[in-house]
Write a protein that holds these residues in place. Sequence first.
Motif, mmCIF file in Angstrom:
data_model
loop_
_atom_site.group_PDB
_atom_site.id
_atom_site.type_symbol
_atom_site.label_atom_id
_atom_site.label_comp_id
_atom_site.label_asym_id
_atom_site.label_seq_id
_atom_site.Cartn_x
_atom_site.Cartn_y
_atom_site.Cartn_z
ATOM 1 N N LYS A 159 -9.682 5.672 6.545
ATOM 2 C CA LYS A 159 -9.019 6.611 8.064
ATOM 3 C C LYS A 159 -8.873 7.623 7.634
ATOM 4 O O LYS A 159 -7.821 8.428 7.691
ATOM 5 C CB LYS A 159 -8.743 5.819 8.976
ATOM 6 C CG LYS A 159 -8.727 4.257 9.727
ATOM 7 C CD LYS A 159 -8.269 4.181 10.092
ATOM 8 C CE LYS A 159 -8.487 2.771 11.140
ATOM 9 N NZ LYS A 159 -7.807 2.094 12.023
ATOM 10 N N THR B 30 0.479 -0.888 -0.006
ATOM 11 C CA THR B 30 0.494 -0.121 -0.261
ATOM 12 C C THR B 30 0.639 0.902 0.370
ATOM 13 O O THR B 30 1.897 0.983 0.807
ATOM 14 C CB THR B 30 -0.788 -0.212 1.342
ATOM 15 O OG1 THR B 30 -0.571 -0.229 2.352
ATOM 16 C CG2 THR B 30 -2.112 -1.114 0.704
ATOM 17 N N ARG C 122 -3.437 0.016 -2.923
ATOM 18 C CA ARG C 122 -3.233 -1.425 -2.629
ATOM 19 C C ARG C 122 -3.043 -2.304 -3.339
ATOM 20 O O ARG C 122 -3.870 -2.699 -4.783
ATOM 21 C CB ARG C 122 -4.549 -2.097 -1.794
ATOM 22 C CG ARG C 122 -4.151 -3.181 -1.131
ATOM 23 C CD ARG C 122 -5.158 -4.047 -0.449
ATOM 24 N NE ARG C 122 -5.374 -2.811 0.912
ATOM 25 C CZ ARG C 122 -4.557 -3.129 2.093
ATOM 26 N NH1 ARG C 122 -3.877 -4.037 1.815
ATOM 27 N NH2 ARG C 122 -4.514 -3.016 2.824
ATOM 28 N N GLU D 32 -8.003 8.365 4.574
ATOM 29 C CA GLU D 32 -6.451 8.454 3.542
ATOM 30 C C GLU D 32 -6.703 7.476 2.438
ATOM 31 O O GLU D 32 -7.813 6.454 2.371
ATOM 32 C CB GLU D 32 -5.302 7.961 4.676
ATOM 33 C CG GLU D 32 -4.741 8.655 5.440
ATOM 34 C CD GLU D 32 -3.288 8.595 5.948
ATOM 35 O OE1 GLU D 32 -3.195 7.229 5.089
ATOM 36 O OE2 GLU D 32 -3.138 8.550 6.971
ATOM 37 N N LEU D 33 -6.401 8.366 1.594
ATOM 38 C CA LEU D 33 -7.001 7.826 0.202
ATOM 39 C C LEU D 33 -5.703 6.707 -0.304
ATOM 40 O O LEU D 33 -4.053 7.177 -0.300
ATOM 41 C CB LEU D 33 -7.301 8.825 -0.879
ATOM 42 C CG LEU D 33 -7.088 8.339 -2.952
ATOM 43 C CD1 LEU D 33 -8.557 7.846 -2.562
ATOM 44 C CD2 LEU D 33 -7.301 9.468 -3.327
ATOM 45 N N ILE D 34 -6.086 5.337 0.071
ATOM 46 C CA ILE D 34 -5.100 4.742 -0.455
ATOM 47 C C ILE D 34 -5.009 3.548 -1.976
ATOM 48 O O ILE D 34 -6.031 3.426 -2.295
ATOM 49 C CB ILE D 34 -5.321 3.240 1.125
ATOM 50 C CG1 ILE D 34 -5.761 3.666 2.457
ATOM 51 C CG2 ILE D 34 -4.572 1.983 0.813
ATOM 52 C CD1 ILE D 34 -3.284 4.735 2.540
ATOM 53 N N SER E 155 0.048 5.334 0.694
ATOM 54 C CA SER E 155 -1.486 6.894 0.836
ATOM 55 C C SER E 155 -0.766 7.463 0.570
ATOM 56 O O SER E 155 0.594 9.072 0.357
ATOM 57 C CB SER E 155 -1.397 7.282 2.217
ATOM 58 O OG SER E 155 -2.003 9.058 1.720
ATOM 59 N N THR F 134 -2.493 10.707 0.112
ATOM 60 C CA THR F 134 -2.483 11.699 1.121
ATOM 61 C C THR F 134 -2.019 11.597 1.475
ATOM 62 O O THR F 134 -1.489 13.235 1.667
ATOM 63 C CB THR F 134 -4.070 11.270 2.136
ATOM 64 O OG1 THR F 134 -5.296 10.611 1.758
ATOM 65 C CG2 THR F 134 -3.468 12.555 2.940
ATOM 66 N N LYS F 135 -0.693 11.210 2.092
ATOM 67 C CA LYS F 135 0.708 11.469 2.526
ATOM 68 C C LYS F 135 1.885 12.226 1.752
ATOM 69 O O LYS F 135 2.210 13.438 1.909
ATOM 70 C CB LYS F 135 0.738 9.909 3.609
ATOM 71 C CG LYS F 135 0.595 9.617 4.652
ATOM 72 C CD LYS F 135 1.405 8.312 5.547
ATOM 73 C CE LYS F 135 0.327 7.817 6.572
ATOM 74 N NZ LYS F 135 0.981 6.715 7.340
ATOM 75 N N VAL G 221 -4.084 14.230 -3.757
ATOM 76 C CA VAL G 221 -4.843 14.022 -3.631
ATOM 77 C C VAL G 221 -5.758 14.963 -4.455
ATOM 78 O O VAL G 221 -7.522 15.057 -4.571
ATOM 79 C CB VAL G 221 -5.832 13.635 -1.843
ATOM 80 C CG1 VAL G 221 -5.051 12.341 -1.193
ATOM 81 C CG2 VAL G 221 -5.507 14.985 -1.494
ATOM 82 N N THR H 113 -10.835 5.042 0.512
ATOM 83 C CA THR H 113 -10.328 6.502 1.258
ATOM 84 C C THR H 113 -11.163 5.912 2.496
ATOM 85 O O THR H 113 -11.435 4.718 2.711
ATOM 86 C CB THR H 113 -11.275 7.270 1.085
ATOM 87 O OG1 THR H 113 -11.018 8.403 0.118
ATOM 88 C CG2 THR H 113 -10.911 7.788 2.714
#
Length: 247
Positions: free
Chosen positions: A209, A33, A215, A211-213, A35, A37-38, A42, A207
């Motif tokens: 928690k 994975t 995977r 965050e857009l993940i 993120s 977002t991080k 996004v 998404t």
Amino acid sequence: MGFFDGLRGGRAAQFQSGSTSSSAIELTRRHPTVSLTKQGAVTGNLRVNLSWRMRSSDFDGGRSGQSGQLFRHPFKLFKPDMVQAHTQGMVNVDLDMGCLYELTDGTRGVVQPLGTLLGDLNDPPYIKLSGDDRFGSGSGETLYINLDHAEEIKRLLVFVYIYDQTPAFDRTHAMVTLYPSTGPRIEVPLDERAPEARSCAVVSLETVKGELIVRREVRFVYGFQAELDRLYGWGLQWGRGYKTTKS
């Protein structure tokens, strides 16, 4: 000619590319994975590219026209050349990429070449397929995902399937690469052995928690879109679809 799972309906739109960063993150079984977002990616368009190539040795031993070079580079005998699959006379390969989507309002569907369901970037489903590349050219096939509407997207599943009468996945050296609007590109090679598999769920976006993940999935199946649908619980109604031969 061959038949595949097809869905009725479809729309089209405009698009632009995403990041061209030279760095890369490879998603693996141990690190599946990342993120978005991080890494601040996004918004804007997420570009998802499918490319593939074949070893010339898979077809003619890879030795034609190389005898002179082998005297100067004898170890090349043990290293098959890589060739782009767009050379039609060399190989008949047709991989297709698609995307199952579910929006937050409950709308579900698919974007794919089959049935010309190419999607729409600025209206639902906010996904656009650039077209159907039959021979794995340098640009390959590309999906664009408009992350300016990420709050309206519940989940996505990018998948690849092999068109009829083509080699298995383990001979196509396929790669799916995601280019976020910022940050490094994300690579997902399809290099696992699945000799008779016809389709592969490659990567999911959801998404989690806040965050857009992204995977890594890389789950091979022996059927087509309907089997991927059952595996991931999309609940669409599928029928048989066809692709016409281009002149």
